[in-house]
Design a protein around this motif. Sequence first.
Motif, PDB file in Angstrom:
ATOM      1  N   HIS A   1      12.082   1.054  -5.115  1.00  0.00           N
ATOM      2  CA  HIS A   1      11.289   2.270  -4.876  1.00  0.00           C
ATOM      3  C   HIS A   1       9.793   1.977  -4.982  1.00  0.00           C
ATOM      4  CE1 HIS A   1      11.322   6.869  -4.999  1.00  0.00           C
ATOM      5  NE2 HIS A   1      10.040   6.548  -5.078  1.00  0.00           N
TER       6      HIS A   1
ATOM      7  N   ASP B   1       7.939   2.690  -8.349  1.00  0.00           N
ATOM      8  CA  ASP B   1       7.216   3.879  -7.892  1.00  0.00           C
ATOM      9  C   ASP B   1       5.739   3.537  -7.657  1.00  0.00           C
ATOM     10  OD1 ASP B   1       7.350   6.471  -6.941  1.00  0.00           O
ATOM     11  OD2 ASP B   1       6.860   7.404  -8.859  1.00  0.00           O
TER      12      ASP B   1
ATOM     13  N   HIS C   1      15.978   8.578  -8.846  1.00  0.00           N
ATOM     14  CA  HIS C   1      14.753   7.798  -8.966  1.00  0.00           C
ATOM     15  C   HIS C   1      14.003   8.211 -10.220  1.00  0.00           C
ATOM     16  CE1 HIS C   1      10.487   7.363  -8.268  1.00  0.00           C
ATOM     17  NE2 HIS C   1      10.365   8.593  -7.856  1.00  0.00           N
TER      18      HIS C   1
ATOM     19  N   GLU D   1      12.159  10.156  -0.434  1.00  0.00           N
ATOM     20  CA  GLU D   1      12.726  10.757  -1.604  1.00  0.00           C
ATOM     21  C   GLU D   1      12.783  12.269  -1.441  1.00  0.00           C
ATOM     22  OE1 GLU D   1      10.006  10.643  -5.233  1.00  0.00           O
ATOM     23  OE2 GLU D   1       8.976   9.205  -3.950  1.00  0.00           O
TER      24      GLU D   1
ATOM     25  N   HIS E   1       5.762   2.700  -2.838  1.00  0.00           N
ATOM     26  CA  HIS E   1       5.014   3.430  -1.807  1.00  0.00           C
ATOM     27  C   HIS E   1       3.835   2.573  -1.360  1.00  0.00           C
ATOM     28  CE1 HIS E   1       7.300   7.096  -2.685  1.00  0.00           C
ATOM     29  NE2 HIS E   1       7.110   6.844  -3.966  1.00  0.00           N
TER      30      HIS E   1
HETATM   31 NI    NI Z   1       8.320   7.827  -5.504  1.00  0.00          NI
END
Ligand code: NI
Length: 256
Positions: free
Chosen positions: A6, A203, A153, A92, A8
């Motif tokens: 996970h 994340d 998550h 997500e 970004h």
């Molecule tokens: Ni996220």
Amino acid sequence: MIFESHAHYDDEVFDEDRDELLSSLRENGIEYVLNVGSSIENCRRTLALTERYPFVYGAMGVHPSETEELNEENFAWLKAQCAAPKVVAVGEIGLDYHWQEPEAAVQKKWFERQLVLAEEVGLPVIIHSRDAAKDTLDILRAHRAAERGGVIHCFSYAKEIAREYLEMGYYFGIGGVITFKNAKKLKEALQYIPMDRVLLETDSPYLAPEPNRGQRNSSLNLPYVVREIAAIKEIGCEEVEQITSDNAKRLFRLEQ
Ligand code: NI
């Protein structure tokens, strides 16, 4: 090798050195990255990353806090992108009652629509659930989401909620928060969760682990998370990497 489940990397805070950073991951033990969509624009950028880097896979979805932008037109676009060869999940998606923006009814509507989408395209889901444990579980159950499979998550609930997700066959995304001194509840939950249900995640750019807490996060910080999990579960770091990587490949159906 580590499977980062996970991140970004489409975020603009990586604009300056994205290529340099992503190109350095493999030599630092990161085998795969799943870049997770959070808005329509970020899904577009995620697709571009999957096309550019062989080790980057993508998830298509709109984060609960961004659901106000959804309409029939861009929702149809989102669905069409799920057929792209390196899209392996819908996410997500979920509920965020910490930030009640937009209102819960809007978040719920698009959470449900995206669960139906996941069913239609046959992909597992990546769930964002903050201060919304009961509603998230109720909606997942109502949509028979156990059949789809997925990951919670940044799991942040206690053991009792972990049990509910275990029964649904879900995975738990564990990241930087596990290294925080005040993460007692999460550490207890992780003691309870079997290793074959754990995924590694950052994340990024958020939630950097100790000792880099507060800085821009990247997958390069995952060894700190691995070390903490190894200590809690009383196993070796290599074992943590191997099991979590196998788990991610199983859930996202890679290398079949
Ligand atoms: Ni996220």
